[in-house]
Design a protein around this motif. Structure first.
Motif, PDB file in Angstrom:
ATOM      1  N   ASP A 259       0.834  -1.200   0.000  1.00  0.00           N
ATOM      2  CA  ASP A 259       0.000   0.000   0.000  1.00  0.00           C
ATOM      3  C   ASP A 259       0.872   1.254   0.000  1.00  0.00           C
ATOM      4  O   ASP A 259       0.549   2.249   0.637  1.00  0.00           O
ATOM      5  CB  ASP A 259      -0.915  -0.022   1.226  1.00  0.00           C
TER       6      ASP A 259
ATOM      7  N   ASP B 179       2.643   4.673  -0.667  1.00  0.00           N
ATOM      8  CA  ASP B 179       2.185   5.982  -1.125  1.00  0.00           C
ATOM      9  C   ASP B 179       3.423   6.844  -1.325  1.00  0.00           C
ATOM     10  O   ASP B 179       4.064   7.265  -0.363  1.00  0.00           O
ATOM     11  CB  ASP B 179       1.247   6.607  -0.099  1.00  0.00           C
TER      12      ASP B 179
ATOM     13  N   ASN C 299       7.274   6.355   3.927  1.00  0.00           N
ATOM     14  CA  ASN C 299       6.968   4.932   4.050  1.00  0.00           C
ATOM     15  C   ASN C 299       8.053   4.295   4.898  1.00  0.00           C
ATOM     16  O   ASN C 299       9.166   4.064   4.424  1.00  0.00           O
ATOM     17  CB  ASN C 299       6.901   4.292   2.659  1.00  0.00           C
TER      18      ASN C 299
END
Length: 99
Positions: free
Chosen positions: A11, A13, A18
């Motif tokens: 997931d 982004d 991150n």
């Protein structure tokens, strides 16, 4: 660490930081997954097109700071030494500033 990194990669982004923060008071004692070399390869941010940084914090005298440093280095992050409980607040500020 590997599972957290994989979940983050699923997931990812690119407009956000991150990262995974690992706080530990010891060593890996999970026999089904204790292959450090494999973990370092899996976390190697230099080989990943998209990467998740893994920051590590050791917070007891039982923590394996050398191994945590190897893990953070492979993930293009930093490792922090809070084996002295009196410095945990300073370490956490340092970790957050690394993001």
């Amino acid at each position: 660490m590997r599972a957290a990194q994989r979940a983050m990669l699923a997931d990812l982004d690119s407009d956000r930081i991150n990262a995974v923060l690992v706080l530990t008071d010891g060593r890996n004692e999970y026999p089904p997954d204790n292959d450090l070399d494999r973990l370092l390869r899996d976390l190697d941010a230099g080989r990943l097109e998209r990467s998740v940084r893994v920051f590590t914090v050791a917070f007891s005298d039982q923590a394996d700071f050398g191994t945590l440093t190897k893990i953070a280095t492979a993930a293009k992050a930093t490792s922090h030494d809070a084996r002295d409980p009196a410095v945990i607040d300073k370490v956490m500020v340092s970790v957050i500033s690394d993001f």
